[in-house]
Scaffold this active site. Structure first.
Site, PDB file in Angstrom:
ATOM      1  N   GLU A 171       7.842   8.377   4.171  1.00 45.63           N
ATOM      2  CA  GLU A 171       6.837   7.842   5.438  1.00 45.63           C
ATOM      3  C   GLU A 171       8.001   9.075   6.186  1.00 45.63           C
ATOM      4  O   GLU A 171       8.610   7.787   6.566  1.00 45.63           O
ATOM      5  CB  GLU A 171       6.830   6.638   5.499  1.00 45.63           C
ATOM      6  N   CYS A 174       2.040   2.646  10.631  1.00 43.26           N
ATOM      7  CA  CYS A 174       2.402   2.817   8.606  1.00 43.26           C
ATOM      8  C   CYS A 174       1.323   2.654   8.216  1.00 43.26           C
ATOM      9  O   CYS A 174       1.428   3.468   7.596  1.00 43.26           O
ATOM     10  CB  CYS A 174       3.072   1.259   8.608  1.00 43.26           C
ATOM     11  N   LYS A 179      10.789 -13.830  14.210  1.00 46.28           N
ATOM     12  CA  LYS A 179      11.515 -12.536  14.488  1.00 46.28           C
ATOM     13  C   LYS A 179      11.192 -11.834  14.729  1.00 46.28           C
ATOM     14  O   LYS A 179      10.603 -10.793  14.294  1.00 46.28           O
ATOM     15  CB  LYS A 179      12.066 -12.886  13.025  1.00 46.28           C
ATOM     16  N   GLU A 223       3.110  -6.507   4.827  1.00 51.63           N
ATOM     17  CA  GLU A 223       2.835  -5.100   4.933  1.00 51.63           C
ATOM     18  C   GLU A 223       3.670  -4.661   5.560  1.00 51.63           C
ATOM     19  O   GLU A 223       4.174  -4.331   6.483  1.00 51.63           O
ATOM     20  CB  GLU A 223       1.614  -5.528   6.114  1.00 51.63           C
TER      21      GLU A 223
END
Length: 496
Positions: free
Chosen positions: A379, A279, A170, A245
């Site tokens: 984040e 990330c 995806k 992750e």
């Protein structure tokens, strides 16, 4: 205007509805991509299951699979300039960086996985009476983010197909092109139809359907921690295997004895790659009080030399963020930072006609940050670094570990033994010493705590897409000495 379709069962598949693809440097729609639905996921799963059962791919010798992967990687390498330019248009990564990071790196990783496949051990004896056999899951799925799509896609697709699985990938509707190119390259070299399928669609509709689909035996997801929790909930319905992750808030610790010239450049590299949209970026910069001011001054002086501009220009060092939503999200965090007492030591508004369109964020250094502020805890996913002071190494380690994340960290020192001692005490899946963003195929990548679990790359990369089967042999002992007698205590002659 270019239009990109999905890839299911070896064929390009279109839909009546489509997503617009927007160039982050200009804000202009430059292409469209088919908008997939749950029906396309179902079709992809059916094709993948059929391929797993009857295409012969799972029975193809590993050396032949590895050769096919190598040939596909060579096809992508032949298109390096073209794909780098397209990647820059997709998500705003400067084309110079795209060539090395977004296209060159996954090609090298694909080749590394191919080499691993050639020596992969499917069965290993254990003692004198058993063996452990590894087998593919069957149909597995990967869900890939927009920031480094081919990198992450390669980490999921190549180990999965190398071990005989069939895959549904995806992709994000903003960045589908390079994954489609991977599927086309593998198919051109002989990958059977249905072994790799590429679908698009809304995350809530299509992503959730993939996570919950009973025909998918494993999901490997890369993305935000909140979405990772959703993937876990859906996967639990069928008790499917997971690799997650997720987000990060990397602590970058500079020691007093660091080579400052090297550490300044490396710390900029740590949080500015892809306009901070990575990330594992080093977004918390921990500086000793004794060198704090000098280091910040040097860093700002170096940042002023950066060329910020259109991602298609080879001279560009730093490009835009991916879209208006991301720009506004980062801007909101900067407003919060000032309200909480942080100081904008460097930042502001980019001025000039080249910034009147597109999605721009001025690279920003925040000082006077404490670890309880939102900009230190959450984040941001942008070109923003939060600078925190520390007085002792013990305090630095405590600050670094005081987070729900544990994806990455770094240490800068001229004393490798000292740096290594600190690295061993940091709660992170990857710790770099005097560097950042080094993603070697030989080392595992993944997170601690709410940065996820499971690993991609490293010596066990292929194992992540297999499940172990124990096969035990009869030890040859006489029947009367077998443990069976604990139940069958009556001798056979008497029983008859």
């Amino acid at each position: 205007m270019p239009h990109y379709r999905m890839f299911i069962d070896g064929e390009h598949v279109d839909t009546d509805e489509s997503f617009d693809m927007v160039n982050p440097s200009t804000g202009e729609v430059w292409a469209t991509v088919a908008k997939g639905t749950t029906e396309h996921v179902d079709a992809a799963v059916e094709a993948a299951q059929r391929a797993f059962e009857s295409s012969g791919w799972r029975d193809t010798p590993m050396a032949d699979r590895a050769d096919l992967i190598d040939r596909a990687a060579a096809r992508l390498a032949d298109r390096l300039d073209e794909l780098s330019a397209l990647a820059a248009q997709e998500n705003g990564v400067p084309v110079r960086l795209a060539a090395g990071l977004l296209i060159g790196m996954p090609i090298m990783h694909a080749q590394h996985f191919a080499e691993m496949a050639r020596s992969f051990e499917w069965e290993a004896p254990v003692g004198e009476a058993g063996l452990v056999r590894k087998e593919p899951f069957g149909v597995v799925a990967g869900i890939v983010p927009w920031n480094v799509p081919l990198v992450v896609g390669t980490w999921k697709v190549i180990p999965a197909i190398a071990t005989g699985n069939s895959v549904i990938l995806k992709v994000d509707e903003k960045t589908p092109i390079t994954e489609l190119a991977l599927a086309e390259a593998l198919t051109a070299e002989g990958l059977p139809p249905g072994v790799l399928n590429i679908v698009t669609g809304d995350a809530e509709e299509v992503g959730n359907h993939i996570s919950a689909h009973p025909g998918i035996r494993k999901v490997s997801y890369t993305g935000s921690t909140p979405t990772g929790r959703t993937v876990m909930r859906h996967a639990a319905e069928n008790v499917k295997a997971l690799t997650l992750e997720l987000g990060g808030k990397g602590a970058n610790i500079v020691l007093e004895d660091a080579d400052l010239d090297r550490a300044v450049d490396g710390s900029l590299w740590a949080f500015l790659v892809n306009a901070g949209q990575a990330c594992e970026s080093g977004t918390r910069l921990l500086l000793p009080e004794s060198i704090h001011d000098e280091f910040v001054d040097r860093m700002i002086a170096r940042m002023k030399t950066l060329t910020i501009g259109d991602s298609s220009d080879p001279a560009t060092d730093l490009g835009p963020v991916v879209n208006a939503r991301q720009r506004d999200r980062i801007s909101h965090y900067l407003e919060i930072a000032e309200k909480e007492g942080a100081t904008v030591a460097y930042g502001g508004t980019l001025s000039g006609p080249q910034y009147e369109t597109g999605y721009w964020i001025h690279p920003t250094v925040l000082t006077d940050v404490t670890n309880d502020m939102k900009v230190a805890a959450e984040e941001i996913f942008g070109p923003v670094v939060s600078v925190l002071k520390y007085s002792t190494v013990e305090e630095a380690i405590s600050i670094a570990n005081d987070t729900e994340y544990g994806l990455s960290a770094g240490v800068w020192s001229t004393d490798n033994d000292r740096a290594l001692d600190i690295a061993r005490r940091l709660d992170a899946g990857t710790v770099w010493i005097n560097d950042w963003h080094v993603l070697s195929g030989q080392l595992p990548f993944g997170g601690f705590k709410q940065s996820g679990f499971g690993r991609e790359m490293g010596p066990n990369a292929l194992d992540e897409y297999t499940q172990e089967k124990a096969i035990s042999f009869d030890d040859g002992a006489p029947r009367e000495e077998k443990l069976w007698q604990a139940v069958l205590s009556t001798p056979p002659s008497a029983a008859s």
